[in-house]
Design a protein around this motif. Structure first.
Motif, mmCIF file in Angstrom:
data_model
loop_
_atom_site.group_PDB
_atom_site.id
_atom_site.type_symbol
_atom_site.label_atom_id
_atom_site.label_comp_id
_atom_site.label_asym_id
_atom_site.label_seq_id
_atom_site.Cartn_x
_atom_site.Cartn_y
_atom_site.Cartn_z
ATOM 1 N N GLY A 126 -28.718 -8.192 -11.012
ATOM 2 C CA GLY A 126 -28.097 -8.558 -12.274
ATOM 3 C C GLY A 126 -27.174 -7.471 -12.783
ATOM 4 N N GLN A 127 -26.458 -7.770 -13.850
ATOM 5 C CA GLN A 127 -25.516 -6.798 -14.418
ATOM 6 C C GLN A 127 -26.220 -5.554 -14.935
ATOM 7 O OE1 GLN A 127 -23.284 -8.980 -17.358
ATOM 8 N NE2 GLN A 127 -21.913 -9.891 -15.835
ATOM 9 N N ASP A 128 -27.488 -5.689 -15.329
ATOM 10 C CA ASP A 128 -28.235 -4.532 -15.816
ATOM 11 C C ASP A 128 -28.991 -3.817 -14.705
ATOM 12 O OD1 ASP A 128 -30.106 -6.451 -15.281
ATOM 13 O OD2 ASP A 128 -31.123 -6.346 -17.232
ATOM 14 N N GLY A 129 -28.787 -4.251 -13.451
ATOM 15 C CA GLY A 129 -29.439 -3.607 -12.312
ATOM 16 C C GLY A 129 -30.794 -4.173 -11.958
ATOM 17 N N SER A 130 -31.339 -5.045 -12.801
ATOM 18 C CA SER A 130 -32.642 -5.648 -12.511
ATOM 19 C C SER A 130 -32.454 -6.910 -11.664
ATOM 20 C CB SER A 130 -33.378 -5.972 -13.808
ATOM 21 O OG SER A 130 -32.600 -6.825 -14.614
ATOM 22 N N PRO A 131 -33.492 -7.329 -10.950
ATOM 23 C CA PRO A 131 -33.331 -8.474 -10.044
ATOM 24 C C PRO A 131 -33.166 -9.792 -10.788
ATOM 25 C CG PRO A 131 -35.625 -7.741 -10.091
ATOM 26 C CD PRO A 131 -34.835 -6.732 -10.856
ATOM 27 N N ARG A 132 -32.335 -10.636 -10.225
ATOM 28 C CA ARG A 132 -32.155 -12.007 -10.675
ATOM 29 C C ARG A 132 -32.340 -12.917 -9.460
ATOM 30 N NH1 ARG A 132 -32.393 -9.483 -14.638
ATOM 31 N NH2 ARG A 132 -31.078 -9.537 -16.502
ATOM 32 N N TYR A 133 -32.517 -14.202 -9.735
ATOM 33 C CA TYR A 133 -32.855 -15.135 -8.651
ATOM 34 C C TYR A 133 -31.997 -16.390 -8.746
ATOM 35 C CZ TYR A 133 -36.646 -11.854 -8.381
ATOM 36 O OH TYR A 133 -37.348 -10.688 -8.265
ATOM 37 N N THR A 134 -31.627 -16.910 -7.589
ATOM 38 C CA THR A 134 -30.740 -18.064 -7.559
ATOM 39 C C THR A 134 -31.016 -18.907 -6.324
ATOM 40 O OG1 THR A 134 -28.417 -18.754 -7.613
ATOM 41 C CG2 THR A 134 -28.932 -16.824 -6.292
ATOM 42 N N ARG A 135 -30.574 -20.175 -6.403
ATOM 43 C CA ARG A 135 -30.611 -21.053 -5.234
ATOM 44 C C ARG A 135 -29.195 -21.335 -4.730
ATOM 45 N NH1 ARG A 135 -35.691 -22.697 -2.935
ATOM 46 N NH2 ARG A 135 -34.572 -24.557 -2.265
ATOM 47 N N ASN A 136 -28.215 -20.691 -5.345
ATOM 48 C CA ASN A 136 -26.820 -20.874 -4.944
ATOM 49 C C ASN A 136 -26.482 -19.871 -3.849
ATOM 50 O OD1 ASN A 136 -24.083 -21.188 -4.675
ATOM 51 N ND2 ASN A 136 -23.624 -21.078 -6.859
ATOM 52 N N GLY A 137 -26.344 -20.345 -2.627
ATOM 53 C CA GLY A 137 -26.056 -19.478 -1.493
ATOM 54 C C GLY A 137 -24.603 -19.464 -1.088
ATOM 55 N N ASN A 138 -23.705 -19.749 -2.039
ATOM 56 C CA ASN A 138 -22.268 -19.689 -1.771
ATOM 57 C C ASN A 138 -21.841 -18.224 -1.867
ATOM 58 O OD1 ASN A 138 -19.247 -20.784 -3.401
ATOM 59 N ND2 ASN A 138 -19.655 -20.654 -1.237
ATOM 60 N N LEU A 139 -21.792 -17.525 -0.719
ATOM 61 C CA LEU A 139 -21.639 -16.074 -0.695
ATOM 62 C C LEU A 139 -20.240 -15.661 -0.250
ATOM 63 C CD1 LEU A 139 -25.057 -15.198 1.004
ATOM 64 C CD2 LEU A 139 -24.573 -15.591 -1.412
ATOM 65 N N THR A 140 -19.960 -14.378 -0.429
ATOM 66 C CA THR A 140 -18.705 -13.788 0.021
ATOM 67 C C THR A 140 -18.948 -12.315 0.297
ATOM 68 O OG1 THR A 140 -16.351 -13.542 -0.503
ATOM 69 C CG2 THR A 140 -17.909 -13.166 -2.294
ATOM 70 N N VAL A 141 -17.987 -11.674 0.946
ATOM 71 C CA VAL A 141 -18.055 -10.228 1.203
ATOM 72 C C VAL A 141 -16.918 -9.581 0.421
ATOM 73 C CG1 VAL A 141 -17.903 -8.402 2.928
ATOM 74 C CG2 VAL A 141 -19.075 -10.538 3.490
ATOM 75 N N ASN A 142 -17.248 -8.624 -0.462
ATOM 76 C CA ASN A 142 -16.209 -8.017 -1.299
ATOM 77 C C ASN A 142 -15.431 -6.949 -0.533
ATOM 78 O OD1 ASN A 142 -17.790 -5.689 -1.291
ATOM 79 N ND2 ASN A 142 -18.454 -5.893 -3.414
ATOM 80 N N GLY A 143 -14.503 -6.302 -1.219
ATOM 81 C CA GLY A 143 -13.632 -5.338 -0.561
ATOM 82 C C GLY A 143 -14.349 -4.133 -0.006
ATOM 83 N N ASN A 144 -15.552 -3.831 -0.509
ATOM 84 C CA ASN A 144 -16.330 -2.691 -0.020
ATOM 85 C C ASN A 144 -17.346 -3.085 1.039
ATOM 86 O OD1 ASN A 144 -15.037 -0.829 -1.781
ATOM 87 N ND2 ASN A 144 -16.357 -1.515 -3.463
ATOM 88 N N GLY A 145 -17.305 -4.360 1.443
ATOM 89 C CA GLY A 145 -18.207 -4.806 2.498
ATOM 90 C C GLY A 145 -19.577 -5.251 2.015
#
Length: 280
Positions: A126-145
């Motif tokens: 999450g934005q605060d560094g704590s874990p979040r959970y999702t079922r959305n597996g639409n992923l990507t690889v950002n510029g830093n890999g």
């Protein structure tokens, strides 16, 4: 008379909120991994009404004994207590895209007392560094890999670390293991919740636990089985036809309460302008 106003108004408000919830479900009917909200309607506690009266006893001192006469129960309206997501698995849609991953539920324990079925979730940061959970597996690889969700949240491995890849050419096994050039580089983090109804729904298809605590590792849970399916996305579990029917029912209920409110308004107008008129 005024009690009727309050009862009708509560009915209109509850149906309005239900309509807003159903509209949100419809707008996310094509959002991968979205879990449809369900409304929990409750009636306000009934009040038992008594009429206070007194009875005179023919004595020299004219005693008066108070007593209550039962009038009956009064219902004071309805309200939408809460919205609870439905964690029924959505259909899997084959995309053929290597960056799409869906979780396919296998054996999930069911709580004998509540009847709630457990569920597994992909783990993100999450934005605060704590874990979040999702079922959305639409992923990507950002510029830093780093492997991220389409919304930019970092995917975490089973150890809670970010997943960094050399390229977007990788394979994901059914056991969640990520392989690049024949070498296993990480394992998708998957959390298990034995009561997903306790999760807090947030934006971007994310869920959080109370206190932002981490869910147990699904790989280490007994009697829990699932599979990661690369090239697939889990569709939302919104039933569009049923949602449209429920929206029409909510609208009709709102309209009926509105008619009653108008009738009360006309009655009050008569009481104020005609019955209460003082003839000179």
């Amino acid at each position: 008379m005024f009690r009727g106003f309050y009862t009708v108004a509560s009915g209109m408000l509850s149906q309005q909120r239900k309509t807003e919830m159903l509209t949100n479900n419809m707008s996310n009917a094509n959002t991968p991994g979205y879990k449809a909200d369900q409304a929990s309607m409750r009636a306000f506690p009934e009040m038992l009404m008594d009429r206070m009266d007194s009875s005179s006893i023919p004595t020299e001192k004219k005693l008066s004994l108070p007593f209550n006469q039962r009038v009956g129960a009064l219902n004071t309206g309805v309200y939408m207590q809460e919205t609870i997501p439905s964690f029924v698995q959505g259909d899997l849609q084959e995309t053929g895209r290597g960056l799409d991953v869906a979780l396919l539920d296998g054996s999930m324990p069911v709580d004998e007392e509540t009847g709630v079925r457990g569920s597994v979730f992909l783990t993100v940061e999450g934005q605060d560094g704590s874990p979040r959970y999702t079922r959305n597996g639409n992923l990507t690889v950002n510029g830093n890999g780093f492997l991220t969700t389409n919304s930019g949240f970092y995917m975490l491995d089973e150890n809670g670390d970010r997943i960094q890849l050399e390229s977007d050419q990788f394979t994901v096994g059914e056991n969640g293991q990520i392989v690049v050039d024949g070498n296993a580089v990480a394992t998708l983090g998957v959390g298990y919740s034995d009561n997903p109804n306790q999760l807090v729904k947030q934006g971007d298809g994310l869920f959080a636990t109370e206190g932002n605590a981490a869910l147990p590792d699904a790989y280490a849970e007994d009697n829990v089985s699932f599979a990661a399916k690369q090239g697939f996305l889990e569709r939302s579990n919104v039933d569009a036809s049923r949602t449209m029917t429920d929206m029409m029912s909510a609208y009709r209920a709102f309209e009926a309460n509105q008619k009653v409110l108008q009738a009360y308004d006309r009655s009050m107008e008569k009481a104020a302008n005609e019955i209460g008129r003082v003839n000179g």
